[in-house]
Design an enzyme around this catalytic site. Structure first.
Site: not given
Length: 270
Positions: A206, A210, A214
């Protein structure tokens, strides 16, 4: 030097591999070199401010650095429930280093690749279309996953330090499902162990995906904007760059905060 938009995008999304034939085991020289350079810049600036710090007449840079340090210390005090002198420096390093990596996304997409092509042609005789250079380390999943694996190692280390090797091993077999009966505990042990492994694996995945997702999306949008006519580049690029400042700061903050939270959970008894 691209002949069409597809080649242009592919070129900008290709890393400088140390050995392309090595496949998975090749080193992304651009990611490694830029990350190392940004790390030295962070350490150099903070060391310089620390040496020249003045209580009577602090400069703007010192005040700015003190503001960042105070922000990080506040988050550590509020989130981390254990006692460790390592957490605050670690959180500060993560926030500043990741922010600097993300900040590279705000430079014009052609600036550094064209400079690399010029250097490659002038000094090494390389054709421009054979020179690749990506300058956003956090848009490389190898970089973000390496940082998240480092956090995972710290999680395990903090857990063992706080609970002992035996205590940590017992926790792997007795949480999250508990049983006071010995037979029930033995039956639940494999299930608990499987859940603990999933939880441990989910944390670095995670963290890395993440940040990578982005920044990769932001980099791709800048590349697409660069394909537009010059006038539209400013019309669309400037607002996106301003908005992207919020994204790169937020992603650095989130990576730091999740690291603090994970380490705080690691030292707590379950």
């Amino acid at each position: 030097m691209a002949s069409n938009a597809t080649d242009y995008i592919k070129h900008h999304l290709t890393f400088w591999n140390s050995d392309p034939s090595a496949g998975f085991w090749s080193l992304h020289v651009d990611t490694f070199s830029i990350s190392l350079l940004l790390g030295f810049i962070f350490a150099g600036v903070f060391a310089c401010v620390a040496r020249r710090a003045s209580i009577e007449a602090p400069g703007r840079l010192q005040l700015f650095v003190e503001m960042i340090i105070e922000m990080v210390q506040t988050q550590v005090r509020e989130v981390f429930h254990g006692k460790s002198k390592m957490i605050a420096p670690l959180a500060l390093t993560i926030f500043c280093w990741v922010f600097l990596m993300n900040f590279m996304d705000l430079f014009p997409v052609d600036l550094f690749p064209m400079a690399a092509q010029w250097v490659g042609y002038a000094f090494f005789g390389l054709e421009p279309h054979h020179v690749y250079f990506r300058v956003v380390p956090s848009a490389d999943v190898n970089s973000t996953f390496a940082m998240s694996l480092s956090v995972l190692i710290l999680i395990v280390g903090f857990s063992i330090k706080a609970k002992g090797l035996g205590g940590w091993g017992k926790e792997l077999l007795t949480a999250p499902f508990h049983s006071s009966h010995p037979v029930g505990a033995i039956i639940l042990a494999p299930l608990n162990f499987a859940f603990q492994l999933v939880e441990l694996a989910a944390k670095p995945i995670s963290l890395s995906l993440r940040l990578f997702g982005n920044l990769y999306a932001g980099e791709l949008i800048f590349i697409l904007i660069a394909l537009l006519p010059w006038g539209l580049q400013w019309v669309l690029g400037a607002p996106w760059a301003i908005f992207h400042i919020l994204i790169i700061t937020l992603q650095a903050f989130v990576f730091m905060m999740l690291t603090i939270v994970y380490l705080s959970l690691a030292v707590e008894a379950h």
